[in-house]
Write a protein that holds these residues in place. Structure first.
Motif, PDB file in Angstrom:
ATOM      1  N   LEU A   1       0.825  -1.210   0.000  1.00  0.00           N
ATOM      2  CA  LEU A   1       0.000   0.000   0.000  1.00  0.00           C
ATOM      3  C   LEU A   1       0.861   1.263   0.000  1.00  0.00           C
ATOM      4  O   LEU A   1       0.562   2.238  -0.706  1.00  0.00           O
ATOM      5  CB  LEU A   1      -0.937   0.012   1.203  1.00  0.00           C
ATOM      6  CG  LEU A   1      -2.151  -0.930   1.128  1.00  0.00           C
ATOM      7  CD1 LEU A   1      -2.940  -0.883   2.431  1.00  0.00           C
ATOM      8  CD2 LEU A   1      -3.054  -0.531  -0.028  1.00  0.00           C
ATOM      9  N   SER A   2       1.950   1.272   0.774  1.00  0.00           N
ATOM     10  CA  SER A   2       2.810   2.457   0.816  1.00  0.00           C
ATOM     11  C   SER A   2       3.485   2.679  -0.537  1.00  0.00           C
ATOM     12  O   SER A   2       3.641   3.806  -0.982  1.00  0.00           O
ATOM     13  CB  SER A   2       3.843   2.350   1.939  1.00  0.00           C
ATOM     14  OG  SER A   2       4.723   1.266   1.703  1.00  0.00           O
ATOM     15  N   ILE A   3       3.886   1.602  -1.203  1.00  0.00           N
ATOM     16  CA  ILE A   3       4.490   1.732  -2.535  1.00  0.00           C
ATOM     17  C   ILE A   3       3.453   2.273  -3.517  1.00  0.00           C
ATOM     18  O   ILE A   3       3.749   3.152  -4.321  1.00  0.00           O
ATOM     19  CB  ILE A   3       5.059   0.379  -3.011  1.00  0.00           C
ATOM     20  CG1 ILE A   3       6.276   0.012  -2.181  1.00  0.00           C
ATOM     21  CG2 ILE A   3       5.412   0.424  -4.486  1.00  0.00           C
ATOM     22  CD1 ILE A   3       6.806  -1.385  -2.425  1.00  0.00           C
ATOM     23  N   LEU A   4       2.238   1.779  -3.439  1.00  0.00           N
ATOM     24  CA  LEU A   4       1.181   2.274  -4.312  1.00  0.00           C
ATOM     25  C   LEU A   4       0.864   3.744  -4.039  1.00  0.00           C
ATOM     26  O   LEU A   4       0.663   4.527  -4.976  1.00  0.00           O
ATOM     27  CB  LEU A   4      -0.084   1.425  -4.162  1.00  0.00           C
ATOM     28  CG  LEU A   4      -0.014  -0.003  -4.718  1.00  0.00           C
ATOM     29  CD1 LEU A   4      -1.279  -0.767  -4.360  1.00  0.00           C
ATOM     30  CD2 LEU A   4       0.164   0.039  -6.225  1.00  0.00           C
ATOM     31  N   VAL A   5       0.815   4.139  -2.765  1.00  0.00           N
ATOM     32  CA  VAL A   5       0.534   5.532  -2.409  1.00  0.00           C
ATOM     33  C   VAL A   5       1.662   6.433  -2.899  1.00  0.00           C
ATOM     34  O   VAL A   5       1.411   7.491  -3.481  1.00  0.00           O
ATOM     35  CB  VAL A   5       0.326   5.671  -0.881  1.00  0.00           C
ATOM     36  CG1 VAL A   5       0.326   7.132  -0.454  1.00  0.00           C
ATOM     37  CG2 VAL A   5      -0.970   5.013  -0.463  1.00  0.00           C
ATOM     38  N   ILE A   6       2.918   6.034  -2.688  1.00  0.00           N
ATOM     39  CA  ILE A   6       4.061   6.825  -3.149  1.00  0.00           C
ATOM     40  C   ILE A   6       4.024   6.944  -4.670  1.00  0.00           C
ATOM     41  O   ILE A   6       4.244   8.023  -5.232  1.00  0.00           O
ATOM     42  CB  ILE A   6       5.383   6.211  -2.656  1.00  0.00           C
ATOM     43  CG1 ILE A   6       5.500   6.382  -1.137  1.00  0.00           C
ATOM     44  CG2 ILE A   6       6.576   6.852  -3.348  1.00  0.00           C
ATOM     45  CD1 ILE A   6       6.677   5.639  -0.517  1.00  0.00           C
ATOM     46  N   GLY A   7       3.742   5.877  -5.375  1.00  0.00           N
ATOM     47  CA  GLY A   7       3.655   5.910  -6.833  1.00  0.00           C
ATOM     48  C   GLY A   7       2.537   6.822  -7.309  1.00  0.00           C
ATOM     49  O   GLY A   7       2.706   7.593  -8.262  1.00  0.00           O
ATOM     50  N   PHE A   8       1.390   6.759  -6.635  1.00  0.00           N
ATOM     51  CA  PHE A   8       0.268   7.614  -7.005  1.00  0.00           C
ATOM     52  C   PHE A   8       0.603   9.087  -6.781  1.00  0.00           C
ATOM     53  O   PHE A   8       0.325   9.935  -7.630  1.00  0.00           O
ATOM     54  CB  PHE A   8      -0.981   7.228  -6.202  1.00  0.00           C
ATOM     55  CG  PHE A   8      -2.147   8.143  -6.449  1.00  0.00           C
ATOM     56  CD1 PHE A   8      -2.865   8.062  -7.631  1.00  0.00           C
ATOM     57  CD2 PHE A   8      -2.521   9.099  -5.514  1.00  0.00           C
ATOM     58  CE1 PHE A   8      -3.931   8.895  -7.876  1.00  0.00           C
ATOM     59  CE2 PHE A   8      -3.581   9.940  -5.753  1.00  0.00           C
ATOM     60  CZ  PHE A   8      -4.296   9.840  -6.930  1.00  0.00           C
ATOM     61  N   VAL A   9       1.226   9.400  -5.642  1.00  0.00           N
ATOM     62  CA  VAL A   9       1.596  10.787  -5.333  1.00  0.00           C
ATOM     63  C   VAL A   9       2.617  11.290  -6.344  1.00  0.00           C
ATOM     64  O   VAL A   9       2.508  12.412  -6.854  1.00  0.00           O
ATOM     65  CB  VAL A   9       2.138  10.895  -3.887  1.00  0.00           C
ATOM     66  CG1 VAL A   9       2.766  12.257  -3.628  1.00  0.00           C
ATOM     67  CG2 VAL A   9       1.013  10.636  -2.887  1.00  0.00           C
TER      68      VAL A   9
END
Length: 128
Positions: free
Chosen positions: A8-16
């Motif tokens: 989830l943190s990787i996905l959030v960082i990628g989205f940001v």
């Protein structure tokens, strides 16, 4: 549970990172040119409006005095020709009747267009 948080943190960082990035300039996509500001010169029959209004209408219809770009100096006509049929021309016609001198308020012969439309008061007299 740790694996879920990492994903989830990787996905959030990628989205940001994706949403905050600026688009690149594509060299094949032309950038639109800003629209050039233009102004008009309006001629107003001053002393003899009943006689000079057809001349004002002629001059106001000419493209030389409409959509003039800022900073351009425009020469004003000094002579108008009247034909035998009563029409007015800027260029000397074959069926010439009368040559009229153009007189302007302030004795101007040209105007420089700046940040506004210009109104020019004029009257005609028989040319000498």
């Amino acid at each position: 549970m740790n694996k879920i948080f990492k994903i989830l943190s990787i996905l959030v960082i990628g989205f940001v990172m994706f949403s905050c990035s600026t688009p690149t300039n594509d060299p094949e996509t032309p950038t639109p040119n800003p629209e050039v500001q233009t102004y008009s010169i309006t001629f107003i029959a001053e002393k003899y409006p009943e006689d000079d209004q057809p001349i004002a209408d002629l001059l106001n219809s000419l493209p030389d005095y409409n959509k003039v770009e800022k900073g351009k100096e425009v020469k004003l006509p000094t002579i108008i020709y009247e034909t035998i049929s009563g029409e007015y021309k800027i260029d000397e016609p074959k069926d010439l009747n009368v040559i009229l001198s153009m007189n302007y308020e302030g004795n101007v012969t040209s105007v420089k267009v700046e940040n506004e439309n210009i109104k020019i008061k004029f009257w005609t007299t028989p040319a000498e």
